[in-house]
Design a protein around this motif. Sequence first.
Motif, short mmCIF file in Angstrom:
data_model
loop_
_atom_site.label_atom_id
_atom_site.label_comp_id
_atom_site.label_asym_id
_atom_site.label_seq_id
_atom_site.Cartn_x
_atom_site.Cartn_y
_atom_site.Cartn_z
N TYR A 1 22.60 -9.72 9.48
CA TYR A 1 22.89 -8.35 9.05
C TYR A 1 22.91 -7.40 10.25
O TYR A 1 23.80 -6.55 10.38
CB TYR A 1 21.85 -7.88 8.04
CG TYR A 1 21.84 -6.38 7.85
CD1 TYR A 1 22.84 -5.74 7.12
CD2 TYR A 1 20.82 -5.61 8.41
CE1 TYR A 1 22.83 -4.36 6.98
CE2 TYR A 1 20.80 -4.24 8.26
CZ TYR A 1 21.81 -3.62 7.55
OH TYR A 1 21.81 -2.25 7.41
N VAL A 2 21.93 -7.54 11.15
CA VAL A 2 21.88 -6.69 12.34
C VAL A 2 23.14 -6.89 13.18
O VAL A 2 23.75 -5.93 13.66
CB VAL A 2 20.61 -6.97 13.17
CG1 VAL A 2 20.67 -6.22 14.50
CG2 VAL A 2 19.36 -6.58 12.40
N ALA A 3 23.54 -8.15 13.35
CA ALA A 3 24.75 -8.43 14.12
C ALA A 3 25.98 -7.80 13.47
O ALA A 3 26.85 -7.24 14.16
CB ALA A 3 24.95 -9.95 14.25
N TYR A 4 26.05 -7.89 12.15
CA TYR A 4 27.17 -7.27 11.43
C TYR A 4 27.22 -5.77 11.70
O TYR A 4 28.29 -5.21 11.96
CB TYR A 4 27.03 -7.55 9.93
CG TYR A 4 28.00 -6.76 9.09
CD1 TYR A 4 29.33 -7.16 8.97
CD2 TYR A 4 27.59 -5.60 8.42
CE1 TYR A 4 30.23 -6.41 8.22
CE2 TYR A 4 28.47 -4.86 7.66
CZ TYR A 4 29.80 -5.27 7.56
OH TYR A 4 30.68 -4.53 6.81
N GLU A 5 26.07 -5.13 11.64
CA GLU A 5 26.03 -3.69 11.87
C GLU A 5 26.39 -3.34 13.31
O GLU A 5 27.04 -2.32 13.58
CB GLU A 5 24.64 -3.13 11.53
CG GLU A 5 24.28 -3.19 10.05
CD GLU A 5 25.17 -2.30 9.19
OE1 GLU A 5 25.90 -1.45 9.75
OE2 GLU A 5 25.13 -2.44 7.95
N VAL A 6 25.96 -4.18 14.25
CA VAL A 6 26.30 -3.93 15.66
C VAL A 6 27.81 -3.89 15.86
O VAL A 6 28.33 -3.03 16.59
CB VAL A 6 25.67 -5.03 16.56
CG1 VAL A 6 26.28 -4.99 17.96
CG2 VAL A 6 24.15 -4.86 16.64
N SER A 37 25.33 5.81 15.35
CA SER A 37 24.55 5.69 14.11
C SER A 37 23.90 4.33 13.94
O SER A 37 23.19 4.10 12.95
CB SER A 37 25.46 5.97 12.90
OG SER A 37 26.57 5.08 12.89
N LEU A 38 24.11 3.44 14.89
CA LEU A 38 23.61 2.07 14.74
C LEU A 38 22.09 2.00 14.65
O LEU A 38 21.55 1.39 13.72
CB LEU A 38 24.08 1.21 15.92
CG LEU A 38 23.49 -0.21 15.96
CD1 LEU A 38 23.96 -1.03 14.78
CD2 LEU A 38 23.86 -0.90 17.28
N PHE A 39 21.38 2.62 15.58
CA PHE A 39 19.93 2.45 15.64
C PHE A 39 19.26 2.98 14.38
O PHE A 39 18.30 2.38 13.88
CB PHE A 39 19.36 3.15 16.88
CG PHE A 39 17.91 2.87 17.06
CD1 PHE A 39 17.45 1.61 17.43
CD2 PHE A 39 16.97 3.88 16.88
CE1 PHE A 39 16.10 1.35 17.60
CE2 PHE A 39 15.62 3.63 17.04
CZ PHE A 39 15.18 2.36 17.40
N ALA A 40 19.76 4.09 13.84
CA ALA A 40 19.18 4.64 12.62
C ALA A 40 19.29 3.67 11.45
O ALA A 40 18.42 3.62 10.58
CB ALA A 40 19.86 5.97 12.27
N LYS A 41 20.34 2.86 11.45
CA LYS A 41 20.57 1.92 10.34
C LYS A 41 19.75 0.65 10.47
O LYS A 41 19.33 0.08 9.46
CB LYS A 41 22.06 1.57 10.24
CG LYS A 41 22.96 2.72 9.86
CD LYS A 41 24.38 2.25 9.62
CE LYS A 41 24.51 1.43 8.37
NZ LYS A 41 25.92 1.13 8.04
N PRO A 51 14.92 -2.62 9.80
CA PRO A 51 15.10 -4.07 9.64
C PRO A 51 14.74 -4.85 10.90
O PRO A 51 14.14 -5.93 10.81
CB PRO A 51 16.59 -4.22 9.31
CG PRO A 51 16.98 -2.92 8.71
CD PRO A 51 16.16 -1.89 9.41
N ALA A 52 15.09 -4.33 12.07
CA ALA A 52 14.78 -5.03 13.31
C ALA A 52 13.28 -5.14 13.53
O ALA A 52 12.77 -6.18 13.96
CB ALA A 52 15.45 -4.33 14.49
N LEU A 53 12.55 -4.08 13.22
CA LEU A 53 11.08 -4.13 13.34
C LEU A 53 10.49 -5.14 12.36
O LEU A 53 9.54 -5.87 12.70
CB LEU A 53 10.48 -2.75 13.10
CG LEU A 53 10.41 -1.81 14.30
CD1 LEU A 53 9.96 -0.43 13.87
CD2 LEU A 53 9.46 -2.37 15.36
N ALA A 54 11.04 -5.18 11.15
CA ALA A 54 10.57 -6.16 10.16
C ALA A 54 10.83 -7.58 10.65
O ALA A 54 9.99 -8.47 10.49
CB ALA A 54 11.26 -5.91 8.82
N ALA A 91 22.03 0.72 22.78
CA ALA A 91 21.50 0.17 21.52
C ALA A 91 22.33 -1.02 21.04
O ALA A 91 21.76 -2.07 20.71
CB ALA A 91 21.44 1.26 20.44
N PRO A 92 23.66 -0.92 20.99
CA PRO A 92 24.44 -2.11 20.62
C PRO A 92 24.26 -3.27 21.59
O PRO A 92 24.24 -4.43 21.17
CB PRO A 92 25.89 -1.60 20.63
CG PRO A 92 25.79 -0.14 20.44
CD PRO A 92 24.51 0.27 21.11
#
Length: 204
Positions: A29-34, A41-45, A49-52, A100-101
């Motif tokens: 999911y993170v890769a998809y968003e990247v 707006s990437l980091f806010a999204k 999830p990344a911390l989890a 961030a990306p």
Amino acid sequence: MTDSRSTNVAPIGYLFDTLNILALIGWTYVAYEVFSTTPESLFAKVSTPALALETICLVEVGRIAIGDLPGNLVLGTILHAIRILTLTEIIPRNDEVWLAPAVLGSWAVTEMSRYPMYVFKTWKFARLLRMVVPVMTFPIGCGAEAYSAWLVFCLDGTPVYVKVGLVIVMGINGLLGPSMAYPVIVKKALKEVFGKSKKGDKMA
């Protein structure tokens, strides 16, 4: 007579298998968003999830510490400490939106190549994927983390305690990463790609 240890271990094993699946899905999911979200707006999204997902990685570090999972405890501890500091202090303070990306993309692709080895345990290609992909992703992530740390270190409003952590990140990523960690990564990848074929040639 039933071995009580087997009844206790099995549920824990299922829990770890579930965490591995969740981690693979999460990093995908993170890769998809990247690759689909604007850098601004990437980091806010994906920060939460990344911390989890890093929490799952900390569980793995704990398993390494107690001998339940093979791995390098020191390397794992340092790696994920840097990631958590990057997520909580470095990227939020950084004005360079492209970093961030770069950072999150390198992490996501790396983890997407790592977890199939745990989820698809009989898939022989999974280990090759695990060993080869970091050869490409490590320099990107390592460099982007170090540069981000440097930019935040230079900011006037950065607290001293954060700057101490940033110095450590820059030292590890700028010196130890390229000189010690990366050669080991490349060596493992080459061994995985060429080592087994050479062994097979000798046996033929």
